[in-house]
Design an enzyme around this catalytic site. Structure first.
Site, short mmCIF file in Angstrom:
data_model
loop_
_atom_site.label_atom_id
_atom_site.label_comp_id
_atom_site.label_asym_id
_atom_site.label_seq_id
_atom_site.Cartn_x
_atom_site.Cartn_y
_atom_site.Cartn_z
N PRO A 49 -3.14 -2.28 -7.75
CA PRO A 49 -3.28 -3.18 -8.82
C PRO A 49 -4.19 -4.27 -8.93
CG PRO A 49 -1.12 -3.50 -7.65
CD PRO A 49 -2.04 -2.18 -7.05
N ASN A 50 -4.71 -4.54 -10.16
CA ASN A 50 -5.75 -5.20 -10.46
C ASN A 50 -7.15 -5.24 -9.80
OD1 ASN A 50 -3.78 -6.81 -12.11
ND2 ASN A 50 -2.67 -7.42 -10.12
N ARG A 76 -12.15 -10.82 -11.86
CA ARG A 76 -11.06 -11.52 -11.23
C ARG A 76 -11.32 -12.50 -10.22
NH1 ARG A 76 -6.96 -8.29 -7.25
NH2 ARG A 76 -5.19 -9.92 -7.20
N TYR A 81 -12.59 -12.78 -4.73
CA TYR A 81 -13.17 -11.35 -4.63
C TYR A 81 -14.61 -10.98 -4.85
CZ TYR A 81 -7.72 -11.09 -4.46
OH TYR A 81 -6.47 -11.35 -4.41
N ASN A 117 -6.60 0.13 -0.10
CA ASN A 117 -6.16 -1.50 -0.50
C ASN A 117 -5.15 -1.33 -1.55
OD1 ASN A 117 -6.01 -3.90 -1.04
ND2 ASN A 117 -8.16 -4.35 -1.56
N ALA A 119 -1.46 -6.05 -4.23
CA ALA A 119 -0.15 -6.95 -4.28
C ALA A 119 0.94 -5.80 -3.73
CB ALA A 119 0.08 -7.47 -5.61
N HIS A 132 2.43 -6.08 0.22
CA HIS A 132 3.46 -6.98 0.32
C HIS A 132 4.94 -6.71 -0.12
CE1 HIS A 132 -0.42 -9.06 1.07
NE2 HIS A 132 -0.66 -9.20 -0.18
N ASP A 192 6.30 4.64 3.10
CA ASP A 192 7.07 5.67 3.52
C ASP A 192 6.25 6.97 3.09
OD1 ASP A 192 9.35 4.53 4.38
OD2 ASP A 192 10.65 5.04 2.69
N GLU A 231 -5.92 0.54 6.39
CA GLU A 231 -5.44 -0.50 5.60
C GLU A 231 -6.61 -1.42 5.42
OE1 GLU A 231 -2.30 -2.94 6.66
OE2 GLU A 231 -2.35 -4.40 5.07
N HIS A 241 -8.33 -5.03 3.05
CA HIS A 241 -8.22 -6.12 2.05
C HIS A 241 -9.62 -6.86 2.10
CE1 HIS A 241 -4.05 -5.66 1.81
NE2 HIS A 241 -3.98 -5.59 3.10
N ILE A 242 -9.74 -7.46 1.17
CA ILE A 242 -11.02 -8.16 0.64
C ILE A 242 -10.98 -9.35 1.28
CG2 ILE A 242 -12.73 -9.05 -1.16
CD1 ILE A 242 -11.39 -6.67 -2.97
N SER A 243 -9.95 -10.27 0.85
CA SER A 243 -9.62 -11.40 1.46
C SER A 243 -9.04 -11.28 2.85
CB SER A 243 -8.84 -12.28 0.28
OG SER A 243 -7.60 -11.77 0.19
N ARG A 295 -4.09 -16.90 3.46
CA ARG A 295 -3.67 -17.23 1.98
C ARG A 295 -1.94 -17.49 1.90
NH1 ARG A 295 -6.13 -13.18 -1.89
NH2 ARG A 295 -5.26 -14.59 -3.30
N ARG A 304 1.70 -13.31 1.38
CA ARG A 304 0.50 -12.44 1.79
C ARG A 304 0.18 -11.92 3.16
NH1 ARG A 304 -2.12 -12.04 -3.15
NH2 ARG A 304 -2.09 -14.13 -4.42
C1 DQA Z 1 -6.08 -8.13 -1.62
C2 DQA Z 1 -5.13 -9.28 -1.02
C3 DQA Z 1 -3.71 -9.16 -1.92
O1 DQA Z 1 -2.77 -10.19 -1.25
C4 DQA Z 1 -3.75 -9.30 -3.36
O2 DQA Z 1 -2.55 -9.13 -3.88
C5 DQA Z 1 -4.78 -8.33 -3.89
C6 DQA Z 1 -5.96 -8.06 -3.13
C7 DQA Z 1 -7.39 -8.17 -1.01
O3 DQA Z 1 -8.15 -7.26 -0.87
O4 DQA Z 1 -7.80 -9.05 -0.54
O5 DQA Z 1 -4.73 -7.89 -5.01
O6 DQA Z 1 -5.26 -6.78 -1.17
#
Ligand code: DQA
Length: 138
Positions: free
Chosen positions: A9-10, A17, A22, A71, A74, A77, A84, A95, A97-99, A104, A108
Site C-alpha cells: 500500500p501507498n 509521497r 522515499y 515490500n 505498512a 507491521h 502465512d 523483504e 524497505h526503502i527506508s 523510525r 515499524r
Molecule cells: C516502507 C516502510 C513501512 O514502514 C511503510 O509503511 C511504507 C514503506 C519502506 O519501504 O520504507 O509504506 O515499507
C-alpha cells in the site's frame, strides 16, 4: 530466471509521497532502470493497496517463480496473512524497505515478513530493490 517485485500500500505514490523519506522517483521509472540493468532476468512488477490482492499474487507466483522481492509497506507491521502466504509457498521471498524502518517509529520495528523471508534489505532507498534482485542472481 523469473523474479517479481511486489509492492504494498501507498507505494503507487512513490515520487509524490513524503519525498524526504522515499525520494522523488516514481516506481515505474525506477522499474525501467531495473529492467535495463537486469536484462537476463524476467522481471515483473505488481502493486496493490489491498492485502488480499498481495496474498493472491504471492500464491499465484509462489510455486513457479525463482524469487519474490516484497515490500509489503505498512502491512509488514500488521499482516499475519501475508506472513502465512510466504510460509505456504516455495518461492523464496526477500523483504525490502526503502527506508531504514529501525530508525523510525517503534511500530515499524515489528515485521511479520522477516521471520519467514530468505533475507531482509532495508534503508538503501530504491537501491534496496536492486540489492534484493542481485541476491537472486547467482
Ligand atoms: C516502507 C516502510 C513501512 O514502514 C511503510 O509503511 C511504507 C514503506 C519502506 O519501504 O520504507 O509504506 O515499507
Amino acid at each position: 530466471m523469473k523474479v517479481i517485485i511486489i509492492n504494498g500500500p501507498n507505494l503507487n505514490l512513490l515520487g509524490k509521497r513524503e519525498p524526504e523519506v522515499y525520494g522523488n522517483k516514481t516506481f515505474e521509472d525506477y522499474f525501467a532502470d531495473l529492467q535495463f540493468k537486469f536484462k537476463d532476468v524476467q522481471l515483473e512488477y505488481f502493486q496493490s493497496n489491498i492485502e488480499g490482492d498481495l496474498i493472491g499474487k504471492i500464491q499465484e507466483v509462489g510455486f513457479s517463480y525463482d524469487g519474490i522481492v516484497l515490500n509489503a509497506a505498512a502491512y509488514t507491521h500488521t499482516s499475519v496473512g501475508i506472513g502465512d502466504a510466504i510460509k505456504a509457498v516455495s518461492t523464496p521471498v526477500v523483504e525490502v524497505h526503502i527506508s531504514n524502518t529501525h530508525k523510525r517509529e517503534e511500530f515499524r520495528h515489528v515485521s511479520y515478513i522477516s521471520p519467514v523471508a530468505k533475507g531482509v534489505i532495508l534503508g538503501f532507498g530504491l537501491q534496496s530493490y536492486d540489492l534484493a534482485i542481485q541476491s537472486f542472481v547467482k
